[in-house]
Enzyme design. Structure first.
Site, PDB file in Angstrom:
ATOM      1  N   ASP A  23       5.936   9.593  20.931  1.00 46.89           N
ATOM      2  CA  ASP A  23       4.895   9.084  20.045  1.00 46.89           C
ATOM      3  C   ASP A  23       5.110   7.596  19.799  1.00 46.89           C
ATOM      4  O   ASP A  23       4.150   6.818  19.721  1.00 46.89           O
ATOM      5  CB  ASP A  23       4.927   9.809  18.694  1.00 46.89           C
ATOM      6  CG  ASP A  23       4.183  11.132  18.721  1.00 46.89           C
ATOM      7  OD1 ASP A  23       3.392  11.337  19.653  1.00 46.89           O
ATOM      8  OD2 ASP A  23       4.402  11.950  17.815  1.00 46.89           O
ATOM      9  N   HIS A  46       0.858  -1.186   0.000  1.00 46.36           N
ATOM     10  CA  HIS A  46       0.000   0.000   0.000  1.00 46.36           C
ATOM     11  C   HIS A  46       0.896   1.239   0.000  1.00 46.36           C
ATOM     12  O   HIS A  46       1.917   1.268   0.681  1.00 46.36           O
ATOM     13  CB  HIS A  46      -0.895  -0.019   1.232  1.00 46.36           C
ATOM     14  CG  HIS A  46      -1.907   1.079   1.266  1.00 46.36           C
ATOM     15  ND1 HIS A  46      -1.584   2.368   1.642  1.00 46.36           N
ATOM     16  CD2 HIS A  46      -3.223   1.092   0.977  1.00 46.36           C
ATOM     17  CE1 HIS A  46      -2.660   3.124   1.580  1.00 46.36           C
ATOM     18  NE2 HIS A  46      -3.679   2.375   1.181  1.00 46.36           N
ATOM     19  N   ARG A  74      -0.004   7.743   7.791  1.00 46.29           N
ATOM     20  CA  ARG A  74      -1.437   7.865   7.508  1.00 46.29           C
ATOM     21  C   ARG A  74      -2.232   6.602   7.852  1.00 46.29           C
ATOM     22  O   ARG A  74      -3.437   6.561   7.617  1.00 46.29           O
ATOM     23  CB  ARG A  74      -1.661   8.222   6.036  1.00 46.29           C
ATOM     24  CG  ARG A  74      -1.313   9.642   5.708  1.00 46.29           C
ATOM     25  CD  ARG A  74      -2.042  10.162   4.497  1.00 46.29           C
ATOM     26  NE  ARG A  74      -1.768   9.417   3.289  1.00 46.29           N
ATOM     27  CZ  ARG A  74      -1.946   9.917   2.060  1.00 46.29           C
ATOM     28  NH1 ARG A  74      -2.386  11.154   1.914  1.00 46.29           N
ATOM     29  NH2 ARG A  74      -1.687   9.187   0.997  1.00 46.29           N
ATOM     30  N   LYS A  75      -1.578   5.586   8.390  1.00 48.33           N
ATOM     31  CA  LYS A  75      -2.289   4.352   8.723  1.00 48.33           C
ATOM     32  C   LYS A  75      -2.110   4.014  10.203  1.00 48.33           C
ATOM     33  O   LYS A  75      -1.795   2.883  10.572  1.00 48.33           O
ATOM     34  CB  LYS A  75      -1.785   3.215   7.820  1.00 48.33           C
ATOM     35  CG  LYS A  75      -2.225   3.365   6.369  1.00 48.33           C
ATOM     36  CD  LYS A  75      -3.733   3.227   6.241  1.00 48.33           C
ATOM     37  CE  LYS A  75      -4.228   3.456   4.820  1.00 48.33           C
ATOM     38  NZ  LYS A  75      -4.265   4.900   4.480  1.00 48.33           N
ATOM     39  N   PHE A 100      -8.111  -3.936 -10.822  1.00 46.53           N
ATOM     40  CA  PHE A 100      -7.151  -3.306  -9.900  1.00 46.53           C
ATOM     41  C   PHE A 100      -5.743  -3.686 -10.359  1.00 46.53           C
ATOM     42  O   PHE A 100      -5.020  -4.385  -9.676  1.00 46.53           O
ATOM     43  CB  PHE A 100      -7.425  -3.786  -8.475  1.00 46.53           C
ATOM     44  CG  PHE A 100      -6.627  -3.083  -7.398  1.00 46.53           C
ATOM     45  CD1 PHE A 100      -5.764  -2.025  -7.661  1.00 46.53           C
ATOM     46  CD2 PHE A 100      -6.759  -3.488  -6.074  1.00 46.53           C
ATOM     47  CE1 PHE A 100      -5.038  -1.404  -6.663  1.00 46.53           C
ATOM     48  CE2 PHE A 100      -6.031  -2.873  -5.056  1.00 46.53           C
ATOM     49  CZ  PHE A 100      -5.182  -1.835  -5.353  1.00 46.53           C
ATOM     50  N   LYS A 117      11.406   9.791  20.619  1.00 44.49           N
ATOM     51  CA  LYS A 117      10.090  10.386  20.397  1.00 44.49           C
ATOM     52  C   LYS A 117       9.048   9.542  21.122  1.00 44.49           C
ATOM     53  O   LYS A 117       8.856   8.372  20.803  1.00 44.49           O
ATOM     54  CB  LYS A 117       9.754  10.454  18.911  1.00 44.49           C
ATOM     55  CG  LYS A 117      10.339  11.652  18.175  1.00 44.49           C
ATOM     56  CD  LYS A 117      11.810  11.554  17.952  1.00 44.49           C
ATOM     57  CE  LYS A 117      12.333  12.644  17.021  1.00 44.49           C
ATOM     58  NZ  LYS A 117      13.802  12.584  16.877  1.00 44.49           N
ATOM     59  N   LYS A 131      10.426   7.771  13.193  1.00 42.76           N
ATOM     60  CA  LYS A 131      10.840   8.449  14.419  1.00 42.76           C
ATOM     61  C   LYS A 131      11.763   7.559  15.231  1.00 42.76           C
ATOM     62  O   LYS A 131      11.477   6.373  15.441  1.00 42.76           O
ATOM     63  CB  LYS A 131       9.607   8.809  15.253  1.00 42.76           C
ATOM     64  CG  LYS A 131       8.669   9.778  14.547  1.00 42.76           C
ATOM     65  CD  LYS A 131       7.398  10.012  15.341  1.00 42.76           C
ATOM     66  CE  LYS A 131       6.461  10.949  14.578  1.00 42.76           C
ATOM     67  NZ  LYS A 131       5.181  11.149  15.287  1.00 42.76           N
ATOM     68  N   LYS A 143      -5.668  -4.446   0.375  1.00 42.85           N
ATOM     69  CA  LYS A 143      -6.345  -4.060   1.619  1.00 42.85           C
ATOM     70  C   LYS A 143      -7.278  -5.198   2.021  1.00 42.85           C
ATOM     71  O   LYS A 143      -7.792  -5.928   1.171  1.00 42.85           O
ATOM     72  CB  LYS A 143      -7.176  -2.778   1.431  1.00 42.85           C
ATOM     73  CG  LYS A 143      -6.365  -1.570   1.009  1.00 42.85           C
ATOM     74  CD  LYS A 143      -7.236  -0.335   0.843  1.00 42.85           C
ATOM     75  CE  LYS A 143      -7.579   0.288   2.176  1.00 42.85           C
ATOM     76  NZ  LYS A 143      -8.271   1.597   2.010  1.00 42.85           N
ATOM     77  N   ASP A 171      -1.818   5.813  -6.289  1.00 47.24           N
ATOM     78  CA  ASP A 171      -2.196   6.814  -5.293  1.00 47.24           C
ATOM     79  C   ASP A 171      -0.945   7.201  -4.503  1.00 47.24           C
ATOM     80  O   ASP A 171      -0.118   6.343  -4.200  1.00 47.24           O
ATOM     81  CB  ASP A 171      -3.251   6.229  -4.344  1.00 47.24           C
ATOM     82  CG  ASP A 171      -3.884   7.272  -3.445  1.00 47.24           C
ATOM     83  OD1 ASP A 171      -3.685   8.475  -3.681  1.00 47.24           O
ATOM     84  OD2 ASP A 171      -4.587   6.871  -2.498  1.00 47.24           O
ATOM     85  N   ALA A 172      -0.808   8.459  -4.172  1.00 48.52           N
ATOM     86  CA  ALA A 172       0.351   8.911  -3.404  1.00 48.52           C
ATOM     87  C   ALA A 172       0.321   8.313  -2.003  1.00 48.52           C
ATOM     88  O   ALA A 172      -0.741   8.082  -1.425  1.00 48.52           O
ATOM     89  CB  ALA A 172       0.383  10.431  -3.330  1.00 48.52           C
ATOM     90  N   GLU A 183      10.094  11.911   7.161  1.00 47.49           N
ATOM     91  CA  GLU A 183       8.821  11.781   6.451  1.00 47.49           C
ATOM     92  C   GLU A 183       9.097  11.393   5.003  1.00 47.49           C
ATOM     93  O   GLU A 183      10.056  11.879   4.386  1.00 47.49           O
ATOM     94  CB  GLU A 183       8.060  13.110   6.482  1.00 47.49           C
ATOM     95  CG  GLU A 183       7.900  13.717   7.862  1.00 47.49           C
ATOM     96  CD  GLU A 183       7.026  12.905   8.784  1.00 47.49           C
ATOM     97  OE1 GLU A 183       6.267  12.036   8.294  1.00 47.49           O
ATOM     98  OE2 GLU A 183       7.094  13.117  10.002  1.00 47.49           O
ATOM     99  N   GLU A 196      14.254  15.943   9.869  1.00 54.72           N
ATOM    100  CA  GLU A 196      15.483  16.368  10.531  1.00 54.72           C
ATOM    101  C   GLU A 196      16.168  15.179  11.182  1.00 54.72           C
ATOM    102  O   GLU A 196      15.514  14.255  11.672  1.00 54.72           O
ATOM    103  CB  GLU A 196      15.194  17.446  11.567  1.00 54.72           C
ATOM    104  CG  GLU A 196      14.157  17.061  12.615  1.00 54.72           C
ATOM    105  CD  GLU A 196      13.994  18.158  13.638  1.00 54.72           C
ATOM    106  OE1 GLU A 196      14.101  19.337  13.267  1.00 54.72           O
ATOM    107  OE2 GLU A 196      13.783  17.838  14.817  1.00 54.72           O
ATOM    108  N   ASP A 256       0.890   4.166   1.399  1.00 55.57           N
ATOM    109  CA  ASP A 256       1.239   4.725   2.714  1.00 55.57           C
ATOM    110  C   ASP A 256       2.196   3.806   3.470  1.00 55.57           C
ATOM    111  O   ASP A 256       3.090   4.269   4.187  1.00 55.57           O
ATOM    112  CB  ASP A 256      -0.018   4.952   3.554  1.00 55.57           C
ATOM    113  CG  ASP A 256      -0.904   6.045   2.990  1.00 55.57           C
ATOM    114  OD1 ASP A 256      -0.365   6.982   2.378  1.00 55.57           O
ATOM    115  OD2 ASP A 256      -2.138   5.961   3.160  1.00 55.57           O
ATOM    116  N   LYS A 257       2.017   2.503   3.318  1.00 52.77           N
ATOM    117  CA  LYS A 257       2.905   1.552   3.993  1.00 52.77           C
ATOM    118  C   LYS A 257       4.285   1.511   3.330  1.00 52.77           C
ATOM    119  O   LYS A 257       5.288   1.280   4.006  1.00 52.77           O
ATOM    120  CB  LYS A 257       2.283   0.162   4.002  1.00 52.77           C
ATOM    121  CG  LYS A 257       1.286  -0.019   5.119  1.00 52.77           C
ATOM    122  CD  LYS A 257       1.997  -0.109   6.454  1.00 52.77           C
ATOM    123  CE  LYS A 257       1.327   0.736   7.483  1.00 52.77           C
ATOM    124  NZ  LYS A 257       2.189   1.115   8.582  1.00 52.77           N
TER     125      LYS A 257
END
Length: 421
Positions: free
Chosen positions: A303, A17, A276-277, A262, A301, A297, A178, A270-271, A45, A58, A19-20
């Site tokens: 997060d 995917h 995002r997941k 597909f 961090k 990260k 998916k 798709d970008a 990123e 960074e 995003d992955k």
């Protein structure tokens, strides 16, 4: 009052995917920096699109950035190599996205001195949290891995498909996919599948026949019913292998590539962007989420590291028999070491009071470690290049490995918790 009978759904996405792909690239960069310097700082990123990968963020780390903030010799070439290798490992060798031919841009830059000043240890000041925020961890006894069943099976379906694609057992599969699993719960126990969905990128013509009239009046067509049946039968076999016996019934609604064709997928279709997941990465919607992504990260961090320690704590609490379900929240302020708050919710399933567990978690002497960034990293051994493997098929519910990966899934705190109670 907590509902005991209900229908719930979770989804997963494959390693291919878009995003992955971005998440795995970002974590490949994290691993590269940590392999050179366990104290490296990385916030990477990634953007993926048609034959293009762009990095921004960074960084700081010996062997990659020198003391004057310049790139070390060969460092940028190493970054490009790990990026291309990450894409190759996923399996992208398509016209629209190919590990060898994609255009690569690196816009990473040295970490802000102001951020470094706030989070680094100095003098009598312990290392502070890399950012403010709230983090949640969750565990449930409804699956062997202490994960929500809907997400657990969504991940397992796609993991199986990826294994078969890589081995050649399912050569008609392409990397992007998916899944979605809807289960009926009775008395808080999953008992049957209400709906199953897989949308997978596929080889040419592995779809039902289609026809399209172009703007110039010409007609193009494709698809092959027999090939689509091969694909559907394969996916049905995966469903039957992954889900428990009896979960799939005559009433289960099943969709395999419901949109039809597909063939174009991944970053070409798709970008993709890092982070995002986050629901796929965590608990499939069964637990709250603090909003921060993990991938890209380094473990200073919170997060990332605090989300890992809350999962570790929640899982050990459930495994210790102190509850059937557990949610833990921690909060932090940037530059401050100790958490600002600790909240435990046992969802009415606990054998002890939540306040009692909160008191134990706040007491480093009883817990055996502090819930500070340094304490978390030390307990879980997070300053290692172990993150790319976590960036697909969920960060939780995985098996700890010999290199230190998925250390937050260990059950080595059970006896400590029982003893403290």
């Amino acid at each position: 009052m907590t509902r005991t009978s209900f229908i719930f759904t979770s989804e997963s996405v494959s390693e291919g995917h878009p995003d992955k792909v971005a998440d795995q690239i970002s974590d490949a960069v994290v691993d590269l920096f940590l392999s050179k310097d366990p104290q490296a700082r990385v916030a990477c990123e990634t953007l993926t699109t048609t034959n293009r990968v762009i990095l921004a963020g960074e960084v700081r780390g010996l062997g990659m950035i020198d003391s004057e903030g310049n790139w070390a010799e060969g460092a940028q070439e190493e970054i490009q190599t790990v990026v291309r290798q990450a894409v190759k490992r996923i399996g992208y060798e398509q016209d629209g996205f190919h590990w060898q031919n994609l255009h690569f841009e690196n816009h990473l830059h040295p970490q802000s001195a102001h951020i470094a000043q706030g989070v680094d240890a100095s003098g009598n000041k312990d290392e502070g949290a890399g950012d403010q925020g709230i983090m949640f961890g969750y565990a449930t006894d409804e699956t062997p891995d202490y994960m929500p069943a809907t997400l657990y099976y969504s991940h397992k379906i796609l993991e199986r498909m990826a294994t078969d694609r890589h081995s050649g057992a399912a050569p008609f599969l392409e990397p992007d996919a998916k899944s979605q699993v809807t289960l009926q719960y009775e008395n808080e126990v999953p008992v049957r599948a209400m709906a199953l969905v897989v949308s997978t990128q596929h080889a040419v013509d592995y779809c039902l026949p289609w026809e399209n009239t172009k703007a110039d009046g010409t007609v193009e067509s494709g698809g092959d019913a027999a090939k689509y049946k091969t694909l559907r039968d394969y996916v049905m076999g995966v469903f039957n292998d992954v889900l428990p016996a009896g979960f799939i019934t005559d009433d289960t609604v099943i969709h395999v590539n419901p949109t039809g064709r597909f063939e174009i997928g991944g970053p070409d279709g798709d970008a993709g962007v890092t982070g995002r997941k986050i629901i796929v990465d965590t608990y499939g919607g069964a637990s709250p989420h603090g909003g921060g992504a993990f991938s890209g990260k380094d473990p200073t961090k919170v997060d990332r590291s605090a989300a890992y320690i809350t999962r570790y704590l929640a899982k050990n609490i459930v495994a210790a028999g102190l509850a059937k379900r557990c949610t833990i929240q921690l909060s932090y302020a940037i530059g401050v070491a100790e958490p600002l708050s600790i909240h435990v919710d046992l969802h009415g399933t606990g054998t002890v009071a939540e306040a009692r567990i909160e008191a134990i978690l706040a007491d480093s002497a009883k817990l055996g470690f502090a819930l500070t960034p340094r304490g978390i990293r030390t307990r879980l051994g997070l300053n290692k290049p172990i993150y790319q493997r976590s960036a697909a098929y969920g960060h939780f519910g995985r098996t700890p490995d010999d290199e230190g990966g998925f250390s937050w899934e260990r059950l080595d705190l059970v006896d400590t918790l029982r003893g403290a109670i």
